[in-house]
Design a protein around this motif. Structure first.
Motif, PDB file in Angstrom:
ATOM      1  N   LYS A 175     -14.970  10.712  -3.495  1.00 12.08           N
ATOM      2  CA  LYS A 175     -13.670  10.281  -2.796  1.00 12.08           C
ATOM      3  C   LYS A 175     -13.187   9.389  -3.984  1.00 12.08           C
ATOM      4  O   LYS A 175     -12.447   9.681  -4.649  1.00 12.08           O
ATOM      5  CB  LYS A 175     -13.588   9.722  -1.770  1.00 12.08           C
ATOM      6  N   TYR A 176     -14.659   8.392  -4.528  1.00  9.14           N
ATOM      7  CA  TYR A 176     -14.016   7.868  -5.162  1.00  9.14           C
ATOM      8  C   TYR A 176     -13.984   8.012  -7.259  1.00  9.14           C
ATOM      9  O   TYR A 176     -12.971   7.170  -7.824  1.00  9.14           O
ATOM     10  CB  TYR A 176     -16.280   6.184  -6.272  1.00  9.14           C
ATOM     11  N   GLU A 222     -10.256   9.338  -6.699  1.00  8.53           N
ATOM     12  CA  GLU A 222      -9.496   8.688  -7.079  1.00  8.53           C
ATOM     13  C   GLU A 222      -9.642   7.834  -8.473  1.00  8.53           C
ATOM     14  O   GLU A 222      -8.593   7.346  -8.925  1.00  8.53           O
ATOM     15  CB  GLU A 222      -9.025   7.155  -5.884  1.00  8.53           C
ATOM     16  N   ASN A 223     -10.395   7.709  -9.174  1.00  3.09           N
ATOM     17  CA  ASN A 223     -10.568   6.747 -10.624  1.00  3.09           C
ATOM     18  C   ASN A 223     -10.392   7.493 -11.596  1.00  3.09           C
ATOM     19  O   ASN A 223     -11.075   7.298 -12.756  1.00  3.09           O
ATOM     20  CB  ASN A 223     -11.813   5.857 -10.344  1.00  3.09           C
ATOM     21  N   TYR A 238      -1.287   6.149  -9.224  1.00  4.40           N
ATOM     22  CA  TYR A 238      -1.992   6.566  -8.308  1.00  4.40           C
ATOM     23  C   TYR A 238      -2.622   7.540  -7.314  1.00  4.40           C
ATOM     24  O   TYR A 238      -1.895   8.203  -7.569  1.00  4.40           O
ATOM     25  CB  TYR A 238      -2.462   5.029  -7.582  1.00  4.40           C
ATOM     26  N   LYS A 241      -5.155   8.306  -3.928  1.00  5.27           N
ATOM     27  CA  LYS A 241      -5.660   7.500  -2.621  1.00  5.27           C
ATOM     28  C   LYS A 241      -6.377   8.919  -1.778  1.00  5.27           C
ATOM     29  O   LYS A 241      -4.995   9.466  -1.735  1.00  5.27           O
ATOM     30  CB  LYS A 241      -4.923   6.805  -1.918  1.00  5.27           C
ATOM     31  N   HIS A 299      -8.692   9.877   1.352  1.00  3.48           N
ATOM     32  CA  HIS A 299      -9.323   9.696   3.106  1.00  3.48           C
ATOM     33  C   HIS A 299      -9.623  11.091   3.492  1.00  3.48           C
ATOM     34  O   HIS A 299      -9.061  11.706   3.730  1.00  3.48           O
ATOM     35  CB  HIS A 299      -7.906   8.791   3.669  1.00  3.48           C
ATOM     36  N   VAL A 318      -4.538  13.110   1.518  1.00  2.00           N
ATOM     37  CA  VAL A 318      -4.351  12.797  -0.592  1.00  2.00           C
ATOM     38  C   VAL A 318      -3.094  12.412  -0.773  1.00  2.00           C
ATOM     39  O   VAL A 318      -1.844  13.066   0.091  1.00  2.00           O
ATOM     40  CB  VAL A 318      -4.834  13.778  -0.972  1.00  2.00           C
ATOM     41  N   LYS A 319      -2.570  11.360  -1.196  1.00  2.00           N
ATOM     42  CA  LYS A 319      -1.413  10.674  -1.893  1.00  2.00           C
ATOM     43  C   LYS A 319      -1.134   9.942  -3.203  1.00  2.00           C
ATOM     44  O   LYS A 319      -2.738  10.178  -3.354  1.00  2.00           O
ATOM     45  CB  LYS A 319      -1.237   9.163  -1.079  1.00  2.00           C
ATOM     46  N   GLY A 320      -0.264   9.900  -3.595  1.00  2.00           N
ATOM     47  CA  GLY A 320      -0.669   9.159  -5.403  1.00  2.00           C
ATOM     48  C   GLY A 320       1.211   9.725  -5.190  1.00  2.00           C
ATOM     49  O   GLY A 320       2.021   9.966  -5.122  1.00  2.00           O
ATOM     50  N   GLU A 345       6.185  11.265  -5.448  1.00  2.00           N
ATOM     51  CA  GLU A 345       4.990  10.451  -4.853  1.00  2.00           C
ATOM     52  C   GLU A 345       4.659  12.003  -3.776  1.00  2.00           C
ATOM     53  O   GLU A 345       5.837  12.738  -3.257  1.00  2.00           O
ATOM     54  CB  GLU A 345       5.581   9.162  -4.055  1.00  2.00           C
ATOM     55  N   ASP A 352       2.562  13.381  -0.018  1.00  2.00           N
ATOM     56  CA  ASP A 352       1.457  12.294   0.850  1.00  2.00           C
ATOM     57  C   ASP A 352       1.290  14.152   1.005  1.00  2.00           C
ATOM     58  O   ASP A 352       2.211  14.803   2.297  1.00  2.00           O
ATOM     59  CB  ASP A 352       2.310  11.915   1.464  1.00  2.00           C
TER      60      ASP A 352
END
Length: 170
Positions: free
Chosen positions: A41-42, A45-46, A91, A93, A95, A119-121, A129, A131
């Motif tokens: 997940k990290y 996201e990164n 971004y 995200k 979860h 997943v959102k971005g 955007e 979702d």
């Protein structure tokens, strides 16, 4: 009669001890897999390929299914999907929830997990955007005492909050 009761008590205690030990072992193994999912997940996201290189088993024929496409091999997943998204997205995200983990085989050297995903971005190029929600399946193999992810498959669609009376399969 006392010998019989003593033997039964010893056997019962042995079984309880063994069952408790096996349960603790399973909890430890489940936590190891949850830790891997957390690091992945990290990484998503990164835009960081390090957690993937550490926790995925890189082998000939490996394929990872993400976003309706597939990456053949770990390098393809990291270099053409994970890392480029850092620059392409403002971004991201991710979860995982309702994670189920199952162990297979006598020596429990194979495991699989399924999770609900969200997943959102936001896309840098056009500001769009997204979702999405869906499911992800992960397959693991124990190699040299460590769990390695050998395959993943993600499926998602636009997020729509559940309405009352909705069914699991739409």
């Amino acid at each position: 009669m006392i010998k019989y009761i003593t033997i039964v008590l010893l056997l019962t205690l042995s079984f309880i001890s063994f069952a408790h030990s096996d349960e603790q072992h399973n909890d430890k193994e489940k936590q190891a897999i949850i830790d891997i999912l957390s690091s992945i997940k990290y990484g998503w996201e990164n835009g960081d390929g390090t957690p993937f290189r550490k926790n995925f088993l890189d082998f000939k024929g490996a394929r990872y299914i993400e976003g309706g496409g597939q990456n053949a091999g770990l390098d393809s997943l990291v270099e053409h999907h994970v890392e480029p998204e850092k620059d392409a997205l403002e971004y991201l995200k991710l979860h995982f929830s309702d994670i189920e983990i199952h162990f297979e085989g006598n020596n429990k050297s194979f495991a699989w997990a399924i999770a609900n995903t969200r997943v959102k971005g936001k896309v840098n190029k056009n500001g769009r955007e997204f979702d999405k929600s869906g499911y992800q399946t992960f397959l693991f193999r124990k190699v040299d005492g460590f769990w390695k992810l050998v395959h993943s498959h993600s499926s998602s669609r636009d997020y729509k909050p559940k309405e009352s009376g909705s069914h699991l399969h739409n």
